[in-house]
Design a protein around this motif. Structure first.
Motif, short mmCIF file in Angstrom:
data_model
loop_
_atom_site.label_atom_id
_atom_site.label_comp_id
_atom_site.label_asym_id
_atom_site.label_seq_id
_atom_site.Cartn_x
_atom_site.Cartn_y
_atom_site.Cartn_z
N LEU A 105 15.46 -11.96 2.96
CA LEU A 105 16.58 -11.34 3.68
C LEU A 105 16.22 -11.17 5.16
CD1 LEU A 105 17.98 -8.57 1.33
CD2 LEU A 105 19.24 -10.47 2.31
N TRP A 106 15.00 -10.72 5.43
CA TRP A 106 14.59 -10.54 6.82
C TRP A 106 14.60 -11.88 7.56
CZ3 TRP A 106 10.43 -12.47 9.62
CH2 TRP A 106 10.34 -11.98 10.92
N ARG A 107 14.06 -12.92 6.92
CA ARG A 107 14.04 -14.24 7.57
C ARG A 107 15.45 -14.72 7.91
NH1 ARG A 107 10.75 -16.99 3.52
NH2 ARG A 107 8.75 -16.01 3.76
N ARG A 108 16.37 -14.48 7.00
CA ARG A 108 17.75 -14.92 7.21
C ARG A 108 18.41 -14.17 8.36
NH1 ARG A 108 21.63 -14.61 2.15
NH2 ARG A 108 19.86 -13.34 1.68
N ASN A 109 18.04 -12.89 8.55
CA ASN A 109 18.71 -12.05 9.53
C ASN A 109 17.87 -11.69 10.75
OD1 ASN A 109 21.15 -11.72 7.99
ND2 ASN A 109 19.94 -10.48 6.59
N ARG A 110 16.68 -12.25 10.88
CA ARG A 110 15.77 -11.82 11.96
C ARG A 110 16.30 -12.09 13.36
NH1 ARG A 110 11.09 -16.05 10.49
NH2 ARG A 110 12.28 -17.93 10.89
N ASP A 111 17.15 -13.09 13.54
CA ASP A 111 17.71 -13.36 14.86
C ASP A 111 18.82 -12.38 15.24
OD1 ASP A 111 15.98 -15.49 15.23
OD2 ASP A 111 17.41 -16.95 14.43
N ALA A 112 19.26 -11.58 14.28
CA ALA A 112 20.35 -10.64 14.53
C ALA A 112 19.88 -9.19 14.48
CB ALA A 112 21.47 -10.86 13.51
N THR A 113 18.56 -8.97 14.56
CA THR A 113 18.06 -7.61 14.52
C THR A 113 16.88 -7.44 15.48
OG1 THR A 113 17.28 -5.82 13.09
CG2 THR A 113 16.48 -8.03 12.58
N CYS B 42 23.98 3.08 11.57
CA CYS B 42 24.48 3.40 12.90
C CYS B 42 23.61 2.76 13.97
CB CYS B 42 24.49 4.91 13.11
SG CYS B 42 25.46 5.79 11.88
N GLY B 43 24.22 2.34 15.03
CA GLY B 43 23.47 1.79 16.15
C GLY B 43 23.11 0.33 15.97
N THR B 44 24.05 -0.48 15.55
CA THR B 44 23.74 -1.89 15.34
C THR B 44 23.72 -2.66 16.66
OG1 THR B 44 26.06 -2.48 15.04
CG2 THR B 44 24.82 -1.90 13.07
N TRP B 45 22.91 -3.69 16.70
CA TRP B 45 22.85 -4.59 17.86
C TRP B 45 23.70 -5.80 17.54
CZ3 TRP B 45 19.17 -9.03 18.32
CH2 TRP B 45 19.27 -9.64 19.57
N LYS B 46 23.25 -6.63 16.63
CA LYS B 46 24.03 -7.77 16.17
C LYS B 46 24.33 -7.71 14.69
CE LYS B 46 22.67 -11.26 19.56
NZ LYS B 46 22.09 -12.62 19.69
N GLY B 47 23.95 -6.61 14.05
CA GLY B 47 24.29 -6.40 12.65
C GLY B 47 23.28 -6.93 11.65
N GLY B 48 22.09 -7.32 12.07
CA GLY B 48 21.10 -7.87 11.15
C GLY B 48 20.66 -6.89 10.08
N MET B 49 20.43 -5.64 10.45
CA MET B 49 20.02 -4.62 9.46
C MET B 49 21.19 -4.30 8.55
SD MET B 49 17.26 -2.79 8.81
CE MET B 49 17.44 -2.83 7.05
N ALA B 50 22.38 -4.18 9.11
CA ALA B 50 23.57 -3.90 8.30
C ALA B 50 23.83 -5.03 7.31
CB ALA B 50 24.79 -3.69 9.19
N CYS B 51 23.60 -6.25 7.72
CA CYS B 51 23.79 -7.39 6.82
C CYS B 51 22.83 -7.32 5.65
CB CYS B 51 23.60 -8.69 7.60
SG CYS B 51 23.97 -10.16 6.65
N GLY B 52 21.60 -6.95 5.92
CA GLY B 52 20.62 -6.79 4.84
C GLY B 52 20.97 -5.66 3.90
N LEU B 53 21.51 -4.60 4.45
CA LEU B 53 21.87 -3.46 3.61
C LEU B 53 23.05 -3.82 2.73
CD1 LEU B 53 21.55 -0.57 6.18
CD2 LEU B 53 20.01 -1.06 4.29
#
Length: 74
Positions: free
Chosen positions: A24-32, A63-74
Motif C-alpha cells: 500500500l505504501w509503495r502504491r501511494n508513496r508519491d502522494a504522501t 485531517c491535513g492531507t497533501w495529495k491524499g496518499g495516507m487517506a487512500c491507504g486508510l
C-alpha cells in the motif's frame, strides 16, 4: 514503551500485515509526505483499533492531507 513492545500478539499481527501494508505504501508513496515506517504504523494502528468489536461501524477521519496518499491507504 510503545504498544507493539507491550503486546506480543500485536507484534505478530504487525509482522503478518507488514507485506500487505508495504505494498500500500509503495502504491501511494508519491502522494504522501509520510515516511514508510510511519505510514505502515498508521495503517496498522487503524486496522488494529477497528478490529475491536466495540468500534463496529466506526469511521476514520484523516485531517491535513497533501495529495491524499495516507487517506487512500486508510
Amino acid at each position: 514503551m510503545n504498544t507493539l513492545a507491550r503486546h506480543p500478539s500485536k507484534r505478530l499481527r504487525y509482522a503478518l500485515d507488514y507485506p500487505r501494508l508495504k505494498r500500500l505504501w509503495r502504491r501511494n508513496r508519491d502522494a504522501t509526505l509520510v515516511s514508510r515506517r510511519r505510514y505502515i504504523g498508521n495503517l496498522h494502528l487503524v486496522a488494529s483499533e477497528l478490529a475491536d468489536p466495540a468500534l463496529d461501524g466506526a469511521a476514520v477521519v484523516e485531517c491535513g492531507t497533501w495529495k491524499g496518499g495516507m487517506a487512500c491507504g486508510l
